[in-house]
Every structure is written in C-alpha cells, then in structure tokens.
Design a protein around this motif. Structure first.
Motif, PDB file in Angstrom:
ATOM      1  N   UNK A 104     -12.658   4.885  -3.209  1.00 11.40           N
ATOM      2  CA  UNK A 104     -13.836   4.098  -2.887  1.00 11.40           C
ATOM      3  C   UNK A 104     -13.490   2.894  -2.034  1.00 11.40           C
ATOM      4  N   UNK A 105     -14.464   2.430  -1.259  1.00 15.31           N
ATOM      5  CA  UNK A 105     -14.269   1.271  -0.387  1.00 15.31           C
ATOM      6  C   UNK A 105     -13.078   1.442   0.556  1.00 15.31           C
ATOM      7  N   UNK A 106     -12.849   2.666   1.001  1.00 14.02           N
ATOM      8  CA  UNK A 106     -11.768   2.998   1.926  1.00 14.02           C
ATOM      9  C   UNK A 106     -10.400   2.587   1.385  1.00 14.02           C
ATOM     10  N   UNK A 107     -10.226   2.738   0.078  1.00 23.39           N
ATOM     11  CA  UNK A 107      -8.961   2.408  -0.557  1.00 23.39           C
ATOM     12  C   UNK A 107      -8.316   3.667  -1.109  1.00 23.39           C
ATOM     13  N   UNK A 108      -6.975   3.749  -0.969  1.00 22.79           N
ATOM     14  CA  UNK A 108      -6.201   4.872  -1.473  1.00 22.79           C
ATOM     15  C   UNK A 108      -5.597   4.555  -2.846  1.00 22.79           C
ATOM     16  N   UNK A 109      -5.374   3.283  -3.121  1.00 19.42           N
ATOM     17  CA  UNK A 109      -4.833   2.817  -4.404  1.00 19.42           C
ATOM     18  C   UNK A 109      -3.518   3.509  -4.754  1.00 19.42           C
TER      19      UNK A 109
ATOM     20  N   UNK B  79      -5.712  -0.050   2.463  1.00 19.54           N
ATOM     21  CA  UNK B  79      -4.551  -0.480   1.666  1.00 19.54           C
ATOM     22  C   UNK B  79      -3.324   0.398   1.899  1.00 19.54           C
ATOM     23  N   UNK B  80      -3.255   1.080   3.052  1.00 22.12           N
ATOM     24  CA  UNK B  80      -2.120   1.963   3.324  1.00 22.12           C
ATOM     25  C   UNK B  80      -0.796   1.219   3.361  1.00 22.12           C
ATOM     26  N   UNK B  81      -0.838  -0.088   3.659  1.00 21.14           N
ATOM     27  CA  UNK B  81       0.397  -0.855   3.714  1.00 21.14           C
ATOM     28  C   UNK B  81       1.011  -1.042   2.329  1.00 21.14           C
ATOM     29  N   UNK B  82       0.236  -0.730   1.290  1.00 25.15           N
ATOM     30  CA  UNK B  82       0.756  -0.842  -0.069  1.00 25.15           C
ATOM     31  C   UNK B  82       1.551   0.385  -0.502  1.00 25.15           C
ATOM     32  N   UNK B  83       1.592   1.408   0.335  1.00 19.17           N
ATOM     33  CA  UNK B  83       2.374   2.615   0.009  1.00 19.17           C
ATOM     34  C   UNK B  83       3.859   2.282   0.115  1.00 19.17           C
ATOM     35  N   UNK B  84       4.620   2.583  -0.904  1.00 13.93           N
ATOM     36  CA  UNK B  84       6.063   2.340  -0.892  1.00 13.93           C
ATOM     37  C   UNK B  84       6.723   3.201   0.174  1.00 13.93           C
ATOM     38  N   UNK B  85       7.850   2.714   0.672  1.00 14.37           N
ATOM     39  CA  UNK B  85       8.536   3.442   1.738  1.00 14.37           C
ATOM     40  C   UNK B  85       8.923   4.847   1.284  1.00 14.37           C
ATOM     41  N   UNK B  86       9.415   4.968   0.039  1.00 15.82           N
ATOM     42  CA  UNK B  86       9.856   6.290  -0.439  1.00 15.82           C
ATOM     43  C   UNK B  86       8.696   7.285  -0.519  1.00 15.82           C
TER      44      UNK B  86
END
Length: 621
Positions: A592-597, A567-574
């Motif tokens: 968990x499940x290779x997620x950074x959240x 889910x790295x694409x969910x990281x905001x640009x800032x």
C-alpha cells in the motif's frame, strides 16, 4: 455434387484481395463414410466356387451394411451425403464382368443409402478400389471434384489406378510420382486461394506401413504423403482410406487391425516408403487427419474386423468424427489404441467421438484469461478453448469480451467460437468444490489471503498452528519457511546433522534446516546459530525463495523493478537481487501507498500467497 446450407452468410468478400469467409447455420453438414463392401455375387461369364448365387440384396455383406445403416437411422442421424473408399465387388479387375460387378455394388449401396437414410444418390462419391474397374459405372474420376463457392466442403479422389495397391516394382513409381505431382498442383492452387473449408480426400490405399504391405503394397506412399502433408500446413485435409482387411493373419495386419483407427493432426504416422521393412520406421508428424473410412464388408477374421461407418459433422469451425456399428454409436476404448497404426500411449488421444478444430477459419484471434489459475487451466487451439478444473475445483463462470464478439458453443470441457467479429478474450473463473482450509476458524474465505492458504494447506506445504487455527497474521519464522521449502521439494531423504547449536537433532525442523544448509538456501546467523524462532522479514523470505528457485533451476531472470517503490532504498544489499526478481515475477507486491516494506515481518498468510504464486508461475508443485 454436395448438399449445402441455404443460410450460408458471406462475411467478407473483396474480390481478388480477400477470400470469402463462409459461416454455416448452427446445424452441421453430415457425411457418412464407408469402404470395402465387396459384393460377392456370382456372374455367369465365369465360375468360381467361392462366389455366391444369392441375389445381391440378400448377400451377407449387404445385410451387415444394412444393419449398420439401420443403427445410424435409429440414432437419429440423417446424413446429407455419403462417400465410399473403394472395393464394391469381391471380383478382380482381370475377371470378365468385373466392371458390371463393381457397378452392381455401387448401385446397391446407393439404394440402401437412399431408402434407409434419405441420401440423394447425386450426393454420393465412390472412389475406385483395387477390386474395381476404374471405368465402372459410378466410380468418380481422380482429382479435385467440381465444387461451388458456397459448398461446405471439397472432395479430392485418388483412385486405385492413380495410386495402385500393388507397387511391386519401380515401374509403379512413375504412376505414383505423377499422382503426387498432380496433388502438388491442385492442393497448391487451394493454398494460394487461402481455402479454409475441410477437404475430404478419398483414397482406397492407405499411407502407413504395416506387415500387410511387406514393401509391396503402397511402397511409394511417402511421395503422396509428402505433398498432402505440406499442403495441410495451410489446408484442412481429412484423409479417408480402406483396403487393409484387419485380423486376417499375423503378417496381414495382425493385432493392429485398422478397421476403426484414427491418427490426429500433430501425431506421428509410420509412412511406408521404398526400402521400409518390419525392423525400421519412417515416422512423420501429421498435419492432417488420417482415418479409416469405415470397414463394412469382407472379413477373414472377427478378431479386429470391427465393421463401422464414419459420420462427420461439419460446422463452420470444427469437424466432429463419430463411428457407428450395428449396435449404434461406437465408443469402444480399443478403437483408439490396439487398432491404431501408431499405437498411442494410454490417454494420449480421446475416444470417439472426436472433434477436429479447423484452421484458418477466421482472421481474428482468441485469447484466454484465467482469473483463478491455481484452480484450473484454459488452453486455446485456434477457435477452441479447453477448460479443465483441477481436483476439488470446478468451473464457476466464463464470459467473452467484447460482449457479442463471438458465438460460443460448449461441448463438455470444450468451448467453440464462431462468428467472430473481432479479436476477443475468453475469461474463465474456477471455484472450489471443497475448501481445504474451512476447518480453520480464523481463516476468512472472503479475504485476500484465502486462496493462498487453501492452496498451501491442500498441497501439504503448510499446517495449522492447531487443529482449528491457522494464524494467518502470525509471524513466519525461519524454521517454518525452510520447512515449507523442504516440503515443496517433496521432502528428500537426508541425514540430519548437528550443524547449529540451537537446532536440536530431535527438533521438528531439524531435517529441513540441514537440507537448507547443504542446498545453499539458508545459512545461519553467526556464532553457530540458525535462530529458528526468529521471524523472517519480507526481504529475507524473498532471498530464500530466490535461492530455492536457483536450486531448482527455475527461471530466475529479473528486472530490478523494485526501484519503482518509494522505500526501495530500504532493501538490504544482500536481498536487492532477490527482491527485484520476486517483484518482477509478481510473487511479491506492495503493501500500500507504493511501499514494498522489505524490513517488515512476513506473515503466514503472505508467505502462503507468495508460495502459491511461485508454484503457479514455475510449476514447482
């Protein structure tokens, strides 16, 4: 010349390729050292009023030395050998019977050593002092003493004739330079042979400058020092000296004394040299161990003339140095401070007994692993590990892997490793002696967050939401986080300003919000608001911590390793740079499940753990 263990084992011997590696039995070789006995016997060939008609066995100096030897024996110590660093008579080399007097002194010392401690006279070495005739019976020859491959240590003697105490003019430089050249050759051969055994270097005249010398005694000591120090980068050298009668007067040794001093490897020594005066220094970092052999005789003042002998216990990977006076083992604090020729800061060195780790005793490497680094520390020095628990913690357990790869001996906070058969890892775990968060009813000590919460509470970063509740799963608000970071900076004094409409001046978080604004750690959310009660997301928390690290000039290099999460694409640009740094620095991990959240709400337990990791990694607390 020296007694050695019959149980010595040769671990590796490839003739012409690998030098033999010798491992000793668990019982050490023990050597006693002393200096400056200076018997004061009257001789019929000349008459000086201050010489004593009392038989040598009844001389005050004999009785004083006997009292020290008795205390060694009563302590249960039985040395295998003994060495003395000169001056066995109080007469001078110009006196007619000086050679006889020095021989009398040596014979008396040998008799006392054998009778009191059972030391074989053949297991003794006597270097020449400035009061001794070099050809007196019992004086060793200068240079490397004969040795066998199975000896536990080597002995090198520098007699006073080879390094005169009186170096009043440049003609003595030739003598000292010749001795330095011989040292270079002899020690160079030992370096070439990859010698790992300790080398006992016996020299009456010291190397350090003091008001005792005034540019006269040991003027060219730097020539000797340079050769020894260079070779000691590879060799285990112990330099024993005598000669400096402490406490005689302000310009003799003054308050420094020197009777029981010790300067360890890695510390600085003010080495005498041509042109040295009281106003200047010639500080050199030691690669060897430098100490007074043990002052047992002549005295003009009792102020600093502590009379002791040194006792060295040689193990396969370390040497333990103790001192004994007439009352037993000598551990007075002033022995390493007032009487040191370099006066270390308080706490810079420990007191006697002192253990010196030998270098190059094994081809294998010892690695430390600390499973609870927030509870204590472990440091490796060759084959010694120093294990220290922090306040309120203690060592819980330790082990080595591979199992059986070394023999471990513990002495207090020190662990010594011998008989290594491979590279090995020393793993330690610390535990709490008291739990700072135990009064919180909602904090489970067995859950993942306990260490982080305990650390944060103990260090004053977090408080509970009430007296008995911490609320580990509670949301971390913006006001809470800037307050924690403000406390992490030791709560600097700052003038509170009305920056945001929703941050009243009397609010408990007002000072922290003002500080965060002016340091660039946290800005408002727009429309003149800070939104103090809004929960922070994981990426917002990482961003604030990243800005804090920049503000503190902590290491902020990062590798954008957050890309490895699904889910790295969910990281905001800032927040992308900050999240990459936090992940690479192992401050933030997956959920968990290779997620950074990154958009998930950060809990109080998560932030406590993240801040603990930050403090450990960057030593901010």
């Amino acid at each position: 010349m020296k007694r050695f263990f019959a149980t010595i084992l040769i671990l590796a011997l490839l003739v012409g390729l690998v030098p033999c590696l010798t491992v000793f039995a668990s019982e050490p070789i023990v050597i006693l050292f002393g200096s400056d006995y200076q018997n004061n016997c009257y001789q019929p060939s000349y008459n000086r009023n201050y010489y004593d008609n009392t038989p040598i066995a009844e001389q005050p100096r004999t009785l004083e030395l006997q009292a020290i030897l008795d205390s060694v024996a009563e302590s249960g110590v039985r040395p295998d050998a003994a060495m003395f660093a000169g001056d066995y008579t109080d007469h001078f080399q110009s006196d007619g019977d000086e050679a006889h007097c020095a021989g009398d002194g040596i014979r008396q010392i040998k008799s006392m050593l054998e009778t009191t401690l059972g030391i074989d006279p053949n297991q003794t070495v006597f270097a020449q002092g400035n009061h001794d005739f070099e050809l007196a019976e019992g004086i060793a020859t200068s240079g490397l003493q004969p040795y066998d491959e199975d000896d536990a240590y080597l002995v090198y003697v520098i007699n006073e004739a080879s390094f005169p105490y009186d170096q009043a003019n440049s003609s003595f430089r030739t003598i000292v330079a010749g001795t330095a050249q011989r040292l270079q050759e002899d020690l160079g051969d030992l370096v070439q042979a990859e010698e790992a055994r300790p080398i006992m270097l016996l020299c009456h005249v010291p190397l350090h400058y003091s008001s005792r010398y005034k540019g006269k005694d040991n003027t060219y000591a730097n020539l000797i020092f340079d050769e020894i120090n260079e070779a000691a980068e590879e060799l285990n050298i112990f330099f024993f000296y005598g000669h400096n009668h402490s406490g005689a007067s302000a310009d003799y040794e003054g308050s420094w004394g020197g009777a029981v001093n010790y300067v360890g490897r890695g510390y600085d020594l003010d080495v005498n040299c041509e042109g040295h005066g009281d106003a200047g220094t010639n500080m050199k970092k030691l690669n060897f161990t430098y100490l007074n052999a043990g002052y047992v005789g002549y005295s003009t003042s009792g102020t600093n003339d502590t009379k002791t002998v040194s006792v060295l216990s040689i193990y396969d990977n370390r040497v333990k140095i103790a001192r004994y006076d007439k009352n037993g083992e000598y551990t007075a604090r002033e022995s390493l401070g007032m009487t040191n020729p370099f006066k270390p800061a308080e706490g810079e060195v420990s007191n006697y007994p002192i253990t010196v780790v030998l270098q190059n005793t094994t081809p294998y490497t010892l690695i430390a692993e600390n499973r609870t680094p927030h509870y204590g520390s472990v440091a490796i020095d060759g084959v010694r590990a120093t294990v220290r628990a922090y306040e309120n913690y203690e060592l819980d357990s330790w082990h080595i892997s591979p199992e059986g790869a070394a023999t471990v001996t513990q002495e207090g906070e020190f662990f010594y490793f011998s008989d290594l058969t491979s590279d090995c890892t020393f793993t330690v775990t610390f535990k709490e002696t008291s739990c700072a968060s135990e009064h919180f009813e909602d904090v489970e000590q067995t859950l993942w967050y306990h260490d982080g919460i305990d650390y944060a509470v103990r260090n004053g970063l977090f408080a509970g939401v009430s007296e008995h509740r911490f609320q580990p799963d509670g949301r971390m608000t913006r006001a809470m986080l800037v307050t924690v970071l403000y406390r992490l900076s030791n709560s600097p004094t700052i003038l509170v300003s009305q920056i945001y409409d929703d941050v009243p001046l009397e609010a408990w978080y007002a000072t922290a919000v003002t500080w965060a604004k002016f340091t660039g750690i946290a800005d408002g959310v727009g429309d003149g608001r800070f939104a103090p009660d809004v929960p922070v997301t994981r990426e917002q928390a990482a961003t604030m911590l990243y800005r804090y690290a920049k503000y503190c000039e902590d290491l902020v290099d990062y590798d954008p390793s957050a890309d490895g999460f699904d889910d790295s694409q969910q990281i905001s640009r800032f927040a992308y740079e900050a999240m990459g740094w936090a992940v690479a620095s192992e401050l933030i991990g997956g959920v968990g499940n290779n997620r950074l959240d990154p958009q998930g709400t950060a809990t109080r337990a998560q932030l406590a753990t993240i801040l603990m990791r930050y403090c450990i990694a960057f030593r901010a607390k």
